[in-house]
Motif scaffolding. Sequence first.
Motif, PDB file in Angstrom:
ATOM      1  N   VAL A 158      38.571  30.910  41.093  1.00 15.96           N
ATOM      2  CA  VAL A 158      37.725  31.341  42.204  1.00 15.96           C
ATOM      3  C   VAL A 158      36.302  31.597  41.721  1.00 15.96           C
ATOM      4  CG1 VAL A 158      37.407  33.060  44.025  1.00 15.96           C
ATOM      5  CG2 VAL A 158      39.714  32.388  43.338  1.00 15.96           C
ATOM      6  N   ARG A 159      35.353  31.038  42.474  1.00 14.70           N
ATOM      7  CA  ARG A 159      33.940  31.242  42.167  1.00 14.70           C
ATOM      8  C   ARG A 159      33.329  32.126  43.250  1.00 14.70           C
ATOM      9  NH1 ARG A 159      29.530  28.446  44.016  1.00 14.70           N
ATOM     10  NH2 ARG A 159      30.851  26.778  44.846  1.00 14.70           N
ATOM     11  N   LYS A 160      32.551  33.119  42.825  1.00 12.81           N
ATOM     12  CA  LYS A 160      31.851  33.987  43.764  1.00 12.81           C
ATOM     13  C   LYS A 160      30.404  33.519  43.908  1.00 12.81           C
ATOM     14  CE  LYS A 160      34.523  38.108  42.534  1.00 12.81           C
ATOM     15  NZ  LYS A 160      34.474  39.470  41.957  1.00 12.81           N
ATOM     16  N   ASP A 161      29.955  33.435  45.134  1.00 11.84           N
ATOM     17  CA  ASP A 161      28.565  33.095  45.418  1.00 11.84           C
ATOM     18  C   ASP A 161      27.915  34.290  46.093  1.00 11.84           C
ATOM     19  OD1 ASP A 161      26.149  31.765  45.945  1.00 11.84           O
ATOM     20  OD2 ASP A 161      26.888  31.098  47.910  1.00 11.84           O
ATOM     21  N   ARG A 162      27.063  34.975  45.340  1.00 11.46           N
ATOM     22  CA  ARG A 162      26.346  36.133  45.877  1.00 11.46           C
ATOM     23  C   ARG A 162      24.980  35.661  46.369  1.00 11.46           C
ATOM     24  NH1 ARG A 162      29.243  40.571  44.095  1.00 11.46           N
ATOM     25  NH2 ARG A 162      30.590  40.170  42.295  1.00 11.46           N
ATOM     26  N   PHE A 163      24.638  36.022  47.599  1.00 12.93           N
ATOM     27  CA  PHE A 163      23.359  35.596  48.154  1.00 12.93           C
ATOM     28  C   PHE A 163      22.830  36.658  49.114  1.00 12.93           C
ATOM     29  CE2 PHE A 163      26.636  34.217  51.037  1.00 12.93           C
ATOM     30  CZ  PHE A 163      26.098  34.334  52.309  1.00 12.93           C
TER      31      PHE A 163
ATOM     32  N   LEU B  80      40.179  39.762  47.212  1.00 11.54           N
ATOM     33  CA  LEU B  80      40.630  38.416  47.573  1.00 11.54           C
ATOM     34  C   LEU B  80      40.495  37.449  46.403  1.00 11.54           C
ATOM     35  CD1 LEU B  80      39.196  38.181  51.189  1.00 11.54           C
ATOM     36  CD2 LEU B  80      41.617  38.192  50.551  1.00 11.54           C
ATOM     37  N   ALA B  81      39.418  37.592  45.638  1.00 13.92           N
ATOM     38  CA  ALA B  81      39.246  36.742  44.459  1.00 13.92           C
ATOM     39  C   ALA B  81      40.369  36.981  43.460  1.00 13.92           C
ATOM     40  CB  ALA B  81      37.883  37.003  43.812  1.00 13.92           C
ATOM     41  N   ASP B  82      40.726  38.246  43.264  1.00 10.22           N
ATOM     42  CA  ASP B  82      41.821  38.583  42.345  1.00 10.22           C
ATOM     43  C   ASP B  82      43.154  38.046  42.878  1.00 10.22           C
ATOM     44  OD1 ASP B  82      40.047  39.865  40.674  1.00 10.22           O
ATOM     45  OD2 ASP B  82      40.558  41.888  41.375  1.00 10.22           O
ATOM     46  N   ALA B  83      43.375  38.172  44.200  1.00  8.58           N
ATOM     47  CA  ALA B  83      44.636  37.703  44.798  1.00  8.58           C
ATOM     48  C   ALA B  83      44.770  36.194  44.667  1.00  8.58           C
ATOM     49  CB  ALA B  83      44.704  38.120  46.261  1.00  8.58           C
ATOM     50  N   ALA B  84      43.695  35.463  44.944  1.00 10.24           N
ATOM     51  CA  ALA B  84      43.736  34.006  44.818  1.00 10.24           C
ATOM     52  C   ALA B  84      43.849  33.594  43.357  1.00 10.24           C
ATOM     53  CB  ALA B  84      42.502  33.389  45.459  1.00 10.24           C
ATOM     54  N   GLY B  85      43.193  34.345  42.482  1.00 12.73           N
ATOM     55  CA  GLY B  85      43.302  34.071  41.045  1.00 12.73           C
ATOM     56  C   GLY B  85      44.712  34.274  40.541  1.00 12.73           C
ATOM     57  N   ALA B  86      45.361  35.340  40.999  1.00 17.05           N
ATOM     58  CA  ALA B  86      46.745  35.596  40.607  1.00 17.05           C
ATOM     59  C   ALA B  86      47.677  34.517  41.149  1.00 17.05           C
ATOM     60  CB  ALA B  86      47.190  36.969  41.124  1.00 17.05           C
ATOM     61  N   ALA B  87      47.263  33.859  42.236  1.00 20.81           N
ATOM     62  CA  ALA B  87      48.062  32.781  42.819  1.00 20.81           C
ATOM     63  C   ALA B  87      47.860  31.462  42.084  1.00 20.81           C
ATOM     64  CB  ALA B  87      47.710  32.613  44.293  1.00 20.81           C
TER      65      ALA B  87
END
Length: 286
Positions: free
Chosen positions: A59-64, A48-55
Amino acid sequence: MLALLLAAAFAFTAEDASIAYSTAARLVAKHTPRDAGTRRAHMAADYLADAAGAAGASVRKDRFSAKTPKGVRDFVNLYAEFPVDPNGPWTIVLSHYDTKPGVKCPGANDGASTSGILVALARRLASCREGRGNVMLVWTDGEECMEAYLENDGFWGSMRAAQMVKETGRRVAGVVCIDMIGDRDLGISIPKNSTPSLAQLALKAAGHAGVADKVSLSPLLVKDDHVAFLNAGFPAIDLIDFEFGSEPGLNDYWHTEKDTMDKLSRKSLEQSGRLVAELIKLLSGF
């Protein structure tokens, strides 16, 4: 005149619906199951991050990590921000992408459809960078509970997101949770535990979007990702189709192996996308 042209440019179209559908289809095909806190869910987040980035989104990922009935699990939320005024209010739109644990549920409608809508919205927002307010898109992990929706079970991603937004001190015009609104037989309800002013604004947006017949107020209280934001003191609304089944009034596809792509339609995705886009415009002062 320029402001009117820019406002008109931000609209959810049939092309956007196709992008939402193809995004959801790939998420289902390549990342089923994607139970929260698992490696497959992390792979789904990457997709999803790649798809939104390509759009066009950043995109920032928050790992918790958080406590669950199955022990401590690692989760991933995704954020895409579209700021205009650093001192202005924010409109937040969120969808979960995880699937119900333990049932091999593809989650085509419940998670994938609305995650696809967010990707299509990211494309629109990235190409319309003037004449609107601040908008944040959030893909949440861990919406689904592992045993029952009780303390420390479910809504991990939205609780984390609400906490982070509160810590920034940002003003929030409204939080819009979208869930299960790609259903071929579309009927969007607004649960009673939504902020009343936002419920009325959503009905107004439905009229602007030409989907007034698809949206109604519901007397039901629904536990969904909007509740964490309500609890944090933010105005929030849930847009959900909770009749997802083989007959009217039933919900027998929900959280089962029957939640597959054939239950979705591009037309429903377009109608839902138009509603959300119009609500963003009203909240963001287009």
